[in-house]
Design a protein around this motif. Sequence first.
Motif, PDB file in Angstrom:
ATOM      1  N   LEU A   1       0.434 -87.332  18.844  1.00 29.64           N
ATOM      2  CA  LEU A   1       0.970 -86.375  19.808  1.00 29.64           C
ATOM      3  C   LEU A   1       2.267 -85.752  19.307  1.00 29.64           C
ATOM      4  O   LEU A   1       2.523 -84.567  19.552  1.00 29.64           O
ATOM      5  N   HIS A   2       3.082 -86.531  18.621  1.00 26.37           N
ATOM      6  CA  HIS A   2       4.323 -86.000  18.046  1.00 26.37           C
ATOM      7  C   HIS A   2       4.012 -84.827  17.126  1.00 26.37           C
ATOM      8  O   HIS A   2       4.612 -83.754  17.235  1.00 26.37           O
ATOM      9  N   SER A   3       3.047 -85.028  16.235  1.00 24.86           N
ATOM     10  CA  SER A   3       2.659 -83.949  15.328  1.00 24.86           C
ATOM     11  C   SER A   3       2.056 -82.784  16.103  1.00 24.86           C
ATOM     12  O   SER A   3       2.320 -81.620  15.809  1.00 24.86           O
ATOM     13  N   GLY A   4       1.242 -83.112  17.114  1.00 19.73           N
ATOM     14  CA  GLY A   4       0.608 -82.062  17.902  1.00 19.73           C
ATOM     15  C   GLY A   4       1.605 -81.217  18.663  1.00 19.73           C
ATOM     16  O   GLY A   4       1.523 -79.976  18.660  1.00 19.73           O
ATOM     17  N   LEU A   5       2.558 -81.851  19.326  1.00 18.92           N
ATOM     18  CA  LEU A   5       3.562 -81.110  20.087  1.00 18.92           C
ATOM     19  C   LEU A   5       4.419 -80.238  19.181  1.00 18.92           C
ATOM     20  O   LEU A   5       4.743 -79.093  19.528  1.00 18.92           O
ATOM     21  N   GLU A   6       4.787 -80.768  18.023  1.00 17.92           N
ATOM     22  CA  GLU A   6       5.601 -79.958  17.113  1.00 17.92           C
ATOM     23  C   GLU A   6       4.800 -78.781  16.566  1.00 17.92           C
ATOM     24  O   GLU A   6       5.351 -77.694  16.375  1.00 17.92           O
ATOM     25  N   THR A   7       3.502 -78.982  16.351  1.00 21.21           N
ATOM     26  CA  THR A   7       2.650 -77.859  15.927  1.00 21.21           C
ATOM     27  C   THR A   7       2.623 -76.771  16.990  1.00 21.21           C
ATOM     28  O   THR A   7       2.599 -75.573  16.678  1.00 21.21           O
ATOM     29  N   LEU A   8       2.662 -77.176  18.267  1.00 24.34           N
ATOM     30  CA  LEU A   8       2.638 -76.216  19.374  1.00 24.34           C
ATOM     31  C   LEU A   8       4.007 -75.593  19.652  1.00 24.34           C
ATOM     32  O   LEU A   8       4.146 -74.780  20.568  1.00 24.34           O
ATOM     33  N   GLY A   9       5.012 -75.992  18.878  1.00 24.49           N
ATOM     34  CA  GLY A   9       6.334 -75.391  19.016  1.00 24.49           C
ATOM     35  C   GLY A   9       7.352 -76.235  19.736  1.00 24.49           C
ATOM     36  O   GLY A   9       8.510 -75.809  19.892  1.00 24.49           O
ATOM     37  N   TYR A  10       6.958 -77.433  20.177  1.00 29.07           N
ATOM     38  CA  TYR A  10       7.895 -78.298  20.887  1.00 29.07           C
ATOM     39  C   TYR A  10       8.611 -79.204  19.881  1.00 29.07           C
ATOM     40  O   TYR A  10       8.458 -80.420  19.866  1.00 29.07           O
ATOM     41  N   ALA A  11       9.382 -78.538  19.041  1.00 26.51           N
ATOM     42  CA  ALA A  11      10.118 -79.228  17.994  1.00 26.51           C
ATOM     43  C   ALA A  11      11.610 -78.928  18.134  1.00 26.51           C
ATOM     44  O   ALA A  11      11.985 -77.810  18.514  1.00 26.51           O
ATOM     45  N   PRO A  12      12.452 -79.942  17.869  1.00 28.61           N
ATOM     46  CA  PRO A  12      12.058 -81.296  17.496  1.00 28.61           C
ATOM     47  C   PRO A  12      11.578 -82.108  18.699  1.00 28.61           C
ATOM     48  O   PRO A  12      11.976 -81.843  19.833  1.00 28.61           O
TER      49      PRO A  12
ATOM     50  N   PHE B   1      -2.510 -77.342  29.548  1.00 31.14           N
ATOM     51  CA  PHE B   1      -1.399 -77.885  30.336  1.00 31.14           C
ATOM     52  C   PHE B   1      -0.084 -77.184  29.982  1.00 31.14           C
ATOM     53  O   PHE B   1       0.731 -76.888  30.857  1.00 31.14           O
ATOM     54  N   LEU B   2       0.104 -76.916  28.703  1.00 30.87           N
ATOM     55  CA  LEU B   2       1.360 -76.335  28.234  1.00 30.87           C
ATOM     56  C   LEU B   2       1.319 -74.812  28.151  1.00 30.87           C
ATOM     57  O   LEU B   2       2.337 -74.184  27.837  1.00 30.87           O
ATOM     58  N   GLY B   3       0.174 -74.231  28.410  1.00 30.59           N
ATOM     59  CA  GLY B   3       0.058 -72.780  28.312  1.00 30.59           C
ATOM     60  C   GLY B   3       0.164 -72.284  26.891  1.00 30.59           C
ATOM     61  O   GLY B   3       0.720 -71.208  26.635  1.00 30.59           O
ATOM     62  N   ALA B   4      -0.382 -73.056  25.958  1.00 30.96           N
ATOM     63  CA  ALA B   4      -0.294 -72.717  24.538  1.00 30.96           C
ATOM     64  C   ALA B   4      -1.669 -72.378  23.991  1.00 30.96           C
ATOM     65  O   ALA B   4      -2.695 -72.842  24.500  1.00 30.96           O
ATOM     66  N   ALA B   5      -1.674 -71.587  22.932  1.00 27.54           N
ATOM     67  CA  ALA B   5      -2.931 -71.256  22.260  1.00 27.54           C
ATOM     68  C   ALA B   5      -3.423 -72.468  21.480  1.00 27.54           C
ATOM     69  O   ALA B   5      -2.630 -73.241  20.929  1.00 27.54           O
ATOM     70  N   VAL B   6      -4.735 -72.628  21.417  1.00 29.38           N
ATOM     71  CA  VAL B   6      -5.325 -73.752  20.682  1.00 29.38           C
ATOM     72  C   VAL B   6      -5.240 -73.469  19.182  1.00 29.38           C
ATOM     73  O   VAL B   6      -5.745 -72.439  18.708  1.00 29.38           O
ATOM     74  N   PRO B   7      -4.613 -74.340  18.402  1.00 24.52           N
ATOM     75  CA  PRO B   7      -4.513 -74.121  16.950  1.00 24.52           C
ATOM     76  C   PRO B   7      -5.872 -74.169  16.266  1.00 24.52           C
ATOM     77  O   PRO B   7      -6.826 -74.778  16.773  1.00 24.52           O
ATOM     78  N   GLN B   8      -5.954 -73.538  15.117  1.00 26.81           N
ATOM     79  CA  GLN B   8      -7.181 -73.573  14.329  1.00 26.81           C
ATOM     80  C   GLN B   8      -7.377 -74.929  13.661  1.00 26.81           C
ATOM     81  O   GLN B   8      -8.505 -75.372  13.442  1.00 26.81           O
ATOM     82  N   GLU B   9      -6.279 -75.588  13.324  1.00 24.28           N
ATOM     83  CA  GLU B   9      -6.357 -76.865  12.597  1.00 24.28           C
ATOM     84  C   GLU B   9      -6.809 -78.004  13.514  1.00 24.28           C
ATOM     85  O   GLU B   9      -6.606 -77.941  14.740  1.00 24.28           O
ATOM     86  N   PRO B  10      -7.425 -79.035  12.956  1.00 20.83           N
ATOM     87  CA  PRO B  10      -7.844 -80.175  13.770  1.00 20.83           C
ATOM     88  C   PRO B  10      -6.635 -80.882  14.387  1.00 20.83           C
ATOM     89  O   PRO B  10      -5.525 -80.825  13.855  1.00 20.83           O
ATOM     90  N   PHE B  11      -6.875 -81.543  15.516  1.00 16.53           N
ATOM     91  CA  PHE B  11      -5.802 -82.310  16.134  1.00 16.53           C
ATOM     92  C   PHE B  11      -5.408 -83.441  15.190  1.00 16.53           C
ATOM     93  O   PHE B  11      -6.270 -84.117  14.625  1.00 16.53           O
TER      94      PHE B  11
END
Length: 214
Positions: free
Chosen positions: A17-28, A180-190
Motif C-alpha cells: 500500500l505504501h508503494s501504491g499510495l505514493e504511485t497515486l501521488g500521496y507521497a511521502p 475511494f481516493l478519486g484517482a485514475a487507475v494506473p497502467q502498472e500492476p498493483f
Amino acid sequence: MVEVIGAGFGRTGTMSLHSGLETLGYAPCHHMKEVLGNLGSTTVWADALRGDREALRTAVAGYRATLDFPSCLLWREMMELFPDAKVLLSVRDPESWYHSAAATIFNPVMEEVAARLAASDGAVTTDMMTAMAEHGFGDHGKDETIAWFVQHNKDVMATVPEDKLLVYQVSDGWEPLCEFLGAAVPQEPFPRVNDSADFAENVDRFLSDGSIGW
C-alpha cells in the motif's frame, strides 16, 4: 498535511500500500520503515503514543499519508488532527495475519534487532517500543493477539463515517483504492512487496551488515 490515515496493522499489506499510495501521488507516505530509517524520530513517536498531540503533529509533518505502526495505533488522534482526511483500513484474515506477524514483527529474532538498534541510538527505540506495547502491541499468545487485531478493526469500522472509510485488502488491487481516493487507475500492476520472505531477508541483511532495507 495528512490526507490518508492508514488504520490497518502492519502485516496487512502496508508496504504494498505504501508503494501504491505514493504511485497515486500521496507521497511521502509514512510507514514504520521511515522510523527505522530515522531512529531519532522514535523519541517524538514515543511522546505521541503517550498522548502528546503536538508530538504527533510533528511526527507526521510533511507526510500526505500514513500507514502501519506506530501511526495506526493513533488513528483516532490522527482523525482529530486531520478531520478532512480519509481513513484506509487494510485488513486480512485474522489467522493469516497472526501467523505472518508471529513469523515477522513478533518473531524472537526481532529482539536482537531491537537490542542492536537500542545500542546504536541510546535506547530511544526501546522507549518507543515500550510506548507501543502500552497500546497492546506485541504477541500475547495467539488467541489474545488475534482478539486485539479483530477488536481494533471493529473499533475503526464502528467509529469512522462510511463516506470516509475504505476497508481494503491488497488483493483488491487498484480499483477500489482509486475509486475511494478519486484517482485514475494506473497502467502498472498493483505492487506486491515485503512478504514474509522479504521481511526475513531484510532482517538477515540488518543482522549481518547493519543495513536497513524495509
